[in-house]
Motif scaffolding. Structure first.
Motif, short mmCIF file in Angstrom:
data_model
loop_
_atom_site.label_atom_id
_atom_site.label_comp_id
_atom_site.label_asym_id
_atom_site.label_seq_id
_atom_site.Cartn_x
_atom_site.Cartn_y
_atom_site.Cartn_z
N SER A 7 -22.56 -55.67 28.73
CA SER A 7 -22.65 -56.52 29.64
C SER A 7 -21.92 -56.13 30.91
O SER A 7 -20.92 -55.24 31.17
N LYS A 8 -22.63 -56.39 32.07
CA LYS A 8 -22.14 -55.86 33.34
C LYS A 8 -20.78 -56.92 33.73
O LYS A 8 -20.72 -57.77 33.47
N VAL A 9 -20.13 -56.11 34.47
CA VAL A 9 -18.78 -56.56 34.84
C VAL A 9 -18.44 -56.27 36.47
O VAL A 9 -18.54 -55.43 36.88
N VAL A 10 -18.08 -57.49 37.15
CA VAL A 10 -17.69 -57.12 38.36
C VAL A 10 -15.90 -57.54 38.30
O VAL A 10 -15.61 -58.67 37.81
N LEU A 11 -15.19 -56.48 38.79
CA LEU A 11 -13.83 -56.76 38.91
C LEU A 11 -13.04 -57.23 40.29
O LEU A 11 -13.56 -56.70 41.42
N LEU A 12 -12.21 -58.38 40.17
CA LEU A 12 -12.01 -58.81 41.61
C LEU A 12 -10.25 -58.90 41.40
O LEU A 12 -9.76 -59.40 40.69
N TYR A 103 -17.92 -65.53 41.90
CA TYR A 103 -18.75 -66.03 41.10
C TYR A 103 -19.86 -66.27 41.24
O TYR A 103 -21.03 -66.09 41.02
N GLU A 104 -19.88 -67.52 42.34
CA GLU A 104 -21.08 -68.12 42.88
C GLU A 104 -21.80 -66.96 43.77
O GLU A 104 -23.02 -67.13 43.96
N PRO A 144 -23.79 -60.62 35.57
CA PRO A 144 -22.48 -59.98 35.43
C PRO A 144 -21.39 -60.85 35.39
O PRO A 144 -21.20 -62.18 35.93
N HIS A 145 -20.43 -60.49 34.23
CA HIS A 145 -19.13 -61.12 34.13
C HIS A 145 -18.05 -61.11 35.50
O HIS A 145 -18.35 -59.80 36.03
N LEU A 146 -17.37 -61.86 35.64
CA LEU A 146 -16.34 -61.80 36.94
C LEU A 146 -14.96 -61.78 35.98
O LEU A 146 -14.78 -62.79 35.33
N MET A 147 -14.29 -60.93 36.25
CA MET A 147 -12.75 -60.60 35.86
C MET A 147 -11.93 -60.28 36.79
O MET A 147 -12.06 -59.67 37.54
N LEU A 148 -10.90 -61.15 36.80
CA LEU A 148 -9.71 -60.98 37.58
C LEU A 148 -8.77 -59.73 37.30
O LEU A 148 -8.50 -59.81 36.13
N LEU A 149 -8.67 -58.92 38.05
CA LEU A 149 -7.88 -57.55 37.87
C LEU A 149 -6.50 -57.92 38.49
O LEU A 149 -6.20 -58.37 39.78
N CYS A 150 -5.31 -57.87 37.76
CA CYS A 150 -4.25 -57.99 38.34
C CYS A 150 -3.01 -57.07 37.65
O CYS A 150 -3.55 -56.39 36.50
N GLY A 151 -1.94 -56.94 38.16
CA GLY A 151 -0.76 -56.07 37.61
C GLY A 151 -0.20 -57.23 36.68
O GLY A 151 -0.10 -58.26 36.39
N ALA A 152 1.02 -56.51 35.84
CA ALA A 152 1.78 -57.28 34.99
C ALA A 152 2.62 -58.34 35.57
O ALA A 152 2.91 -59.44 34.97
N ARG A 175 -12.56 -69.16 31.42
CA ARG A 175 -13.95 -69.26 31.96
C ARG A 175 -14.35 -67.51 32.46
O ARG A 175 -15.29 -67.24 32.07
N TYR A 176 -13.62 -67.07 32.96
CA TYR A 176 -13.72 -65.65 33.56
C TYR A 176 -13.15 -64.54 32.69
O TYR A 176 -13.78 -63.46 32.69
N GLY A 177 -11.83 -64.52 32.82
CA GLY A 177 -11.10 -63.12 32.06
C GLY A 177 -10.14 -62.58 32.96
O GLY A 177 -10.37 -62.77 34.09
#
Length: 274
Positions: A7-12, A103-104, A144-152, A175-177
């Motif tokens: 699956s394609k993924v975009v990291l935000l 995502y939109e 593509p999936h959109l996933m939120l990227l963050c630190g701990a 919903r996103y991940g």
């Protein structure tokens, strides 16, 4: 049976980026390696979205500078980019609204791509549509999936009263991940276990361990800059040059918004008392 394609993924990544550091950039590389190592994902894009000035965080310099520094930091990357939409909003936006927006944008881009393909390859697409018309799963995998990227630290902040709404956390994770980069000594699984909204959607949370200890923080960088100390190798050289050229991060700038309540605290506390 042949395995389905990844699956394609975009990291935000959302945040202050005040300023962007090498660790911010490193997070994207770590996340991509982790996701692609599972064999289930292929990361196609990374987006950095600096928060707007209305967030009112102490020491937060103007978004025009922060956006430009991210642009300079990512100009050599083939897949990470900056997006200024959030920073241009007149009011502070909850992270969930920023995630929805992007995502939109992804959906719109896919539709535009499909329109172009239809014009160029109408006959071929009709054949493909007949072949896959009964497979909803294959259709969904094309978007593509959109996933939120963050630190701990962001994960831990979910427990801070009036900083996040529970329904927003549930939507972002459910919903996103979420892809969470840990630092040495941190235990994100503890917070996942403690917070019901995280535990419910724990399978959508990807915890990535950074084994090469790196405690670079924008707060430490700003302190070094105020004191005239070198920050080389903590930030991209182009970002350091920009800071020097514009005289950013002084004792005065660190006091900006010092007496102002952080936007989410102000908004949610007002809502709870109304």
């Amino acid at each position: 049976m042949e395995d389905p394609s990844p699956s394609k993924v975009v990291l935000l990544a959302c945040g202050s980026f005040n300023p962007i550091t090498n660790m911010h950039l490193r997070m994207f590389e770590l996340a991509r390696d982790h996701l692609e190592d599972t064999g289930q994902y292929r990361v196609i894009k990374g987006i950095i979205s600096p928060v707007g000035d209305a967030y009112k965080k102490k020491g937060l310099i103007e978004s025009c500078h922060r956006v430009e520094m991210v642009r300079l930091a990512t100009e050599s990357s083939g897949w990470i980019t900056v997006d200024s939409w959030e920073s241009q909003q007149s009011e502070w936006l909850e992270t969930v609204k920023v995630v929805r927006h992007h995502y939109e944008e992804i959906i719109a881009a896919e539709h535009n791509k499909d329109d172009v393909d239809t014009v160029k390859h109408a006959k071929k697409r009709r054949i493909e549509e007949k072949r896959f018309e009964s497979s909803d799963q294959n259709k969904k995998r094309d978007v593509p999936h959109l996933m939120l990227l963050c630190g701990a630290d962001v994960l831990e902040s979910f427990e801070t009263p009036n900083l996040w709404k529970k329904e927003d956390i549930a939507e972002i994770v459910g919903r996103y991940g979420l892809v969470c980069i840990t630092r040495s000594g941190g235990d994100p699984h503890k917070f996942i276990n403690q917070l019901d909204e995280l535990w419910k959607y724990r399978t959508n949370i990807h915890v990535v361990h950074e084994w090469v200890t790196n405690d670079i923080s924008a707060t430490h960088v700003r302190r070094a800059l105020r004191r005239g100390r070198s920050v080389r190798y903590l930030l991209p050289d182009s970002v350091i040059s920009y800071i020097q050229e514009h005289g950013l991060y002084s004792a005065e700038s660190e006091q900006k918004n010092a007496d102002v309540i952080l936007a989410p605290f102000q908004r949610y506390s007002e809502a709870s008392t109304s």
